[in-house]
Motif scaffolding. Structure first.
Motif, PDB file in Angstrom:
ATOM      1  N   ILE A 189       0.834  -1.201   0.000  1.00  0.00           N
ATOM      2  CA  ILE A 189       0.000   0.000   0.000  1.00  0.00           C
ATOM      3  C   ILE A 189       0.871   1.255   0.000  1.00  0.00           C
ATOM      4  O   ILE A 189       1.782   1.389   0.827  1.00  0.00           O
ATOM      5  CB  ILE A 189      -0.923   0.015   1.229  1.00  0.00           C
ATOM      6  N   ASP A 190       0.587   2.171  -0.936  1.00  0.00           N
ATOM      7  CA  ASP A 190       1.303   3.447  -0.917  1.00  0.00           C
ATOM      8  C   ASP A 190       0.377   4.637  -0.670  1.00  0.00           C
ATOM      9  O   ASP A 190       0.854   5.724  -0.344  1.00  0.00           O
ATOM     10  CB  ASP A 190       2.117   3.659  -2.201  1.00  0.00           C
ATOM     11  N   ARG A 191      -0.931   4.458  -0.833  1.00  0.00           N
ATOM     12  CA  ARG A 191      -1.871   5.523  -0.514  1.00  0.00           C
ATOM     13  C   ARG A 191      -3.132   4.925   0.106  1.00  0.00           C
ATOM     14  O   ARG A 191      -3.588   3.864  -0.317  1.00  0.00           O
ATOM     15  CB  ARG A 191      -2.257   6.323  -1.760  1.00  0.00           C
ATOM     16  N   VAL A 192      -3.690   5.629   1.094  1.00  0.00           N
ATOM     17  CA  VAL A 192      -4.941   5.224   1.738  1.00  0.00           C
ATOM     18  C   VAL A 192      -5.823   6.454   1.826  1.00  0.00           C
ATOM     19  O   VAL A 192      -5.381   7.519   2.282  1.00  0.00           O
ATOM     20  CB  VAL A 192      -4.700   4.666   3.160  1.00  0.00           C
ATOM     21  N   PHE A 193      -7.077   6.337   1.388  1.00  0.00           N
ATOM     22  CA  PHE A 193      -8.002   7.462   1.504  1.00  0.00           C
ATOM     23  C   PHE A 193      -9.433   6.924   1.556  1.00  0.00           C
ATOM     24  O   PHE A 193      -9.675   5.738   1.287  1.00  0.00           O
ATOM     25  CB  PHE A 193      -7.836   8.451   0.347  1.00  0.00           C
ATOM     26  N   SER A 194     -10.353   7.784   1.927  1.00  0.00           N
ATOM     27  CA  SER A 194     -11.763   7.402   2.035  1.00  0.00           C
ATOM     28  C   SER A 194     -12.586   8.148   0.998  1.00  0.00           C
ATOM     29  O   SER A 194     -12.318   9.322   0.709  1.00  0.00           O
ATOM     30  CB  SER A 194     -12.301   7.706   3.429  1.00  0.00           C
ATOM     31  N   GLY A 199     -16.230   4.022   1.293  1.00  0.00           N
ATOM     32  CA  GLY A 199     -15.362   3.514   2.341  1.00  0.00           C
ATOM     33  C   GLY A 199     -13.893   3.672   2.002  1.00  0.00           C
ATOM     34  O   GLY A 199     -13.493   4.588   1.278  1.00  0.00           O
ATOM     35  N   THR A 200     -13.085   2.760   2.507  1.00  0.00           N
ATOM     36  CA  THR A 200     -11.625   2.857   2.393  1.00  0.00           C
ATOM     37  C   THR A 200     -11.139   2.351   1.040  1.00  0.00           C
ATOM     38  O   THR A 200     -11.531   1.271   0.586  1.00  0.00           O
ATOM     39  CB  THR A 200     -10.954   2.050   3.512  1.00  0.00           C
ATOM     40  N   VAL A 201     -10.268   3.153   0.428  1.00  0.00           N
ATOM     41  CA  VAL A 201      -9.645   2.793  -0.846  1.00  0.00           C
ATOM     42  C   VAL A 201      -8.133   2.853  -0.656  1.00  0.00           C
ATOM     43  O   VAL A 201      -7.615   3.782  -0.031  1.00  0.00           O
ATOM     44  CB  VAL A 201     -10.070   3.744  -1.979  1.00  0.00           C
ATOM     45  N   VAL A 202      -7.433   1.859  -1.171  1.00  0.00           N
ATOM     46  CA  VAL A 202      -5.971   1.848  -1.127  1.00  0.00           C
ATOM     47  C   VAL A 202      -5.439   1.687  -2.544  1.00  0.00           C
ATOM     48  O   VAL A 202      -6.079   1.071  -3.403  1.00  0.00           O
ATOM     49  CB  VAL A 202      -5.429   0.706  -0.239  1.00  0.00           C
ATOM     50  N   VAL A 234     -12.331  -3.653  -7.498  1.00  0.00           N
ATOM     51  CA  VAL A 234     -10.987  -3.542  -8.076  1.00  0.00           C
ATOM     52  C   VAL A 234     -11.031  -2.518  -9.199  1.00  0.00           C
ATOM     53  O   VAL A 234     -11.900  -2.581 -10.075  1.00  0.00           O
ATOM     54  CB  VAL A 234     -10.503  -4.900  -8.638  1.00  0.00           C
ATOM     55  N   GLN A 235     -10.090  -1.569  -9.174  1.00  0.00           N
ATOM     56  CA  GLN A 235      -9.974  -0.603 -10.262  1.00  0.00           C
ATOM     57  C   GLN A 235      -8.557  -0.615 -10.810  1.00  0.00           C
ATOM     58  O   GLN A 235      -7.584  -0.660 -10.048  1.00  0.00           O
ATOM     59  CB  GLN A 235     -10.324   0.807  -9.797  1.00  0.00           C
ATOM     60  N   VAL A 236      -8.467  -0.599 -12.128  1.00  0.00           N
ATOM     61  CA  VAL A 236      -7.188  -0.515 -12.826  1.00  0.00           C
ATOM     62  C   VAL A 236      -7.254   0.665 -13.784  1.00  0.00           C
ATOM     63  O   VAL A 236      -8.129   0.714 -14.653  1.00  0.00           O
ATOM     64  CB  VAL A 236      -6.877  -1.818 -13.596  1.00  0.00           C
ATOM     65  N   ARG A 248      -0.171  -1.521 -11.270  1.00  0.00           N
ATOM     66  CA  ARG A 248      -0.820  -0.535 -10.423  1.00  0.00           C
ATOM     67  C   ARG A 248      -2.316  -0.845 -10.301  1.00  0.00           C
ATOM     68  O   ARG A 248      -3.007  -1.009 -11.305  1.00  0.00           O
ATOM     69  CB  ARG A 248      -0.636   0.870 -11.006  1.00  0.00           C
ATOM     70  N   VAL A 249      -2.804  -0.909  -9.057  1.00  0.00           N
ATOM     71  CA  VAL A 249      -4.190  -1.307  -8.798  1.00  0.00           C
ATOM     72  C   VAL A 249      -4.726  -0.454  -7.642  1.00  0.00           C
ATOM     73  O   VAL A 249      -3.986  -0.082  -6.729  1.00  0.00           O
ATOM     74  CB  VAL A 249      -4.277  -2.806  -8.433  1.00  0.00           C
ATOM     75  N   ALA A 250      -6.030  -0.150  -7.699  1.00  0.00           N
ATOM     76  CA  ALA A 250      -6.733   0.473  -6.581  1.00  0.00           C
ATOM     77  C   ALA A 250      -7.787  -0.504  -6.071  1.00  0.00           C
ATOM     78  O   ALA A 250      -8.455  -1.171  -6.869  1.00  0.00           O
ATOM     79  CB  ALA A 250      -7.394   1.780  -7.013  1.00  0.00           C
TER      80      ALA A 250
END
Length: 632
Positions: A189-194, A199-202, A234-236, A248-250
């Motif tokens: 994980i390099d970024r965490v945000f809401s 909810g939570t996205v990394v 899952v987002q690409v 790279r994946v979110a």
């Protein structure tokens, strides 16, 4: 799968501008970055240089005060894109970034001399020669150097062709590695945000196996009550996908631990990745790129305070190089122990960088040899030969596992692993105790073996907190001695080979037969009551256990061997169809939770079943259900 390429280079040398020309994406997305005209945090872009598979680009800061942020991006890349401005030439951060890439053992990439339109051709040639000279001192010595202009477009066709070739090389190498070593999932994980309503996205770099919506992954580092997270989405590259491939994946996550996630954590299904605050490492000095005033070949001495950069994690660390901890491993490497200020996720083979916190300076590069090294008494086993064997073995290979057992002396696992000299010492203590006291009880003998084991290697870390690892290991040694014919098991007692057990009287044999009949069902009566009804004495119960005619799982709970096999076979068949829960086994056998839990725990102990978060599944020794039942 996509390849991840990280930029490197001095501030204002055109890294972000080059990526924009190659991909059409501006990696300076934060308002403060646009306002100041410099990359502050890690930025991302993606593009297909030749119309084929895309490349993920990680744009890192070039400012000297932001090298820590640069390492967040560099810690999870496949290759480097070094950018040097033709009008400026290699500068301080050019060298520092190259130093860090070399410390991380990044060996493939591309160097681009930008702003080629701003200076005469002669100047471009000089800078290209300077870049080649710098690269020659690092692991990137064999990469191409190309001149280009992101403003006019001159040379960009060559850059795109070189990037396509780079992508293809890495994908071929990655496929070969997966074929030989197997594939697991690792997401740093390099970024965490809401996001409101989501909810939570990394975000991070996915390695290994693709992941899909609905998958569950462990969070590392984790506390004592380890838990996992569930992938909701899952987002690409901004698009929602059913699954994400390496690159790279979110991820949109659910689960108890999402609130505590932060940069540096790893989501994984790889058992080799563990939570640790102490690691055994191989250190090597940073590359000599002509900007140091000290002796480059030196490594940080014992107790040096440093900062460890591993993957996307950053943690204060103290270097341990006293006594046995510091051994010459050859090829310029030296062993050391790093003691960390807080736990991180680590696995054997992980690459890292050590930097001095003040004044900031790269002190060493390195790799993890053992994420959970020996401690206490077991540290006496450290020798240069054993450390050398561990360092020479491929991470997590059979050779690495053997070398690690030699260093620790004994390791908990399934089955437990014991170094030959430790096994011989424990066996000698066990046999000696039986010779001195024929018919010694199993529990008393186990204590003798555990005392000898502690004397040799100290306390053992448990792979399963519910089971004492020393007891499991000594039990395994007793079983081996019985199987080899060196000892004889007589119910709960152990005797030397050749010491005959007395034959029970006929009336006791008859009582034993009656007890076996009473225990021949899926829900047998309590053992004390059944023994009383059968007229079977405690000695008869012990003999039935010794001969494997009954299976006793608790003081008041036992089955006949035939009944146990029937229930075990039923449980195994159910577990093969779907993860088996205690409630499902209770309903299928018409028993109670007490009976179901006892059976499942016994089958788990025998490795016939294996416990998972969703229920029990077939274990590595599932085929032994049909074999004669051995006493516990």
């Amino acid at each position: 799968m996509t390849v991840v390429v990280g930029t490197a280079g001095h501030i204002d040398h055109g890294k972000t501008t080059l990526l924009r020309a190659l991909t059409g994406i501006d990696a300076d997305r934060l308002p403060e970055e646009r306002e100041r005209g410099m990359t502050i945090d890690v930025g991302y872009a993606h593009g297909a240089p030749d119309g084929g598979p895309e490349i993920d680009f990680v744009d890192v800061p070039g400012h000297d005060r932001l090298v820590g942020n640069m390492l967040v991006g560099a810690g999870e890349i496949d290759a480097a894109l070094l950018v040097v401005a033709a009008d400026d030439g290699p500068r301080a951060q050019t060298r520092e970034h190259l130093e860090l890439l070399d410390a991380l053992a990044i060996r493939d990439g591309l160097a681009v001399v930008t702003k080629a339109d701003a200076v005469p051709a002669e100047r471009v040639a000089v800078v290209m020669a300077e870049v080649r000279a710098l690269l020659g001192k690092t692991a990137l010595r064999d990469i191409d150097v190309i001149a280009a202009s992101a403003t006019t477009g001159a040379g960009l066709a060559g850059v795109r062709a070189a990037l396509a070739a780079l992508r293809d090389r890495i994908q071929i190498a990655r496929a070969a590695d997966a074929a030989s070593n197997g594939v697991t999932t690792r997401f740093a994980i390099d970024r965490v945000f809401s996001i409101r309503g989501r909810g939570t996205v990394v975000t991070g770099t996915l390695r290994g196996r693709p992941i899909a919506r609905g998958d569950r992954l462990r969070v590392v580092p984790a506390g004592k009550d380890a838990a996992d997270v569930r992938i909701r989405e899952v987002q690409v590259h901004g698009a929602t996908m059913e699954r994400g491939v390496p690159g790279r994946v979110a991820l949109n996550l659910g689960g108890e631990l999402v609130a505590g996630l932060e940069r540096g954590a790893v989501l994984t299904d790889d058992p080799a990745i563990v939570t640790t605050d102490r690691v055994l490492v191989a250190l090597r000095p940073p590359a000599d790129l002509g900007q140091r005033h000290d002796v480059v070949s030196s490594l940080p001495p014992d107790r040096t305070p440093t900062v460890l950069h591993l993957g996307t994690a950053r943690v204060a660390a103290a270097v341990g190089r006293a006594g046995r901890d510091s051994q010459d491993l050859g090829s310029g490497e030296t062993s050391a122990i790093l003691r960390l200020a807080h736990p991180i996720a680590a696995a054997p083979g992980d690459r890292f960088v050590l930097r001095r916190p003040s004044p900031v300076e790269t002190l060493a590069g390195g790799r993890i040899l053992d994420p959970r090294p020996a401690h206490g008494v077991a540290r006496r086993r450290i020798t240069s030969e054993r450390l050398g064997a561990l360092a020479a073995a491929a991470p997590s290979s059979v050779g690495w596992l053997d070398a690690r057992v030699q260093l620790h002396g004994a390791l908990d696992g399934s089955p437990p692993n014991v170094a030959p000299d430790v096994a011989a010492a424990v066996d000698a203590a066990l046999v000696g105790a039986v010779d001195a006291s024929p018919g010694i009880r199993s529990g008393e003998l186990a204590r003798v073996g555990q005392a000898e084991l502690r004397r040799r290697v100290g306390p053992l870390a448990a792979a399963d907190a519910a089971v004492d690892p020393a007891r499991r290991l000594v039990s395994n040694r007793v079983d081996a001695l019985v199987a080899d014919g060196r000892l004889v098991r007589d119910g709960d007692r152990i005797r030397p080979l050749g010491a005959l057990a007395p034959t029970p009287p006929p009336e006791l044999i008859a009582a034993m037969d009656r007890l076996v009949a009473l225990l021949s069902g899926a829900t047998p009566p309590p053992l004390p009551a059944a023994a009383r009804d059968a007229g079977c004495s405690p000695e008869g119960v012990r003999l039935l256990e010794r001969d494997g005619r009954i299976v006793r799982l608790a003081d008041d709970l036992a089955w006949s061997a035939a009944a146990w096999r029937e229930v075990a076979a039923q449980a195994l068949a159910m577990a093969a169809a779907a993860p088996l829960t205690p409630a499902a086994l209770r309903d299928a056998t018409g028993s109670s939770r007490k009976y179901a839990m006892a059976i499942l725990e016994d089958l788990d102990r025998r490795a016939i079943l294996r416990r998972t978060p969703d229920g029990h599944v077939p274990g590595p020794r599932a085929s032994t259900v049909a074999e004669p039942v051995s006493p516990r």
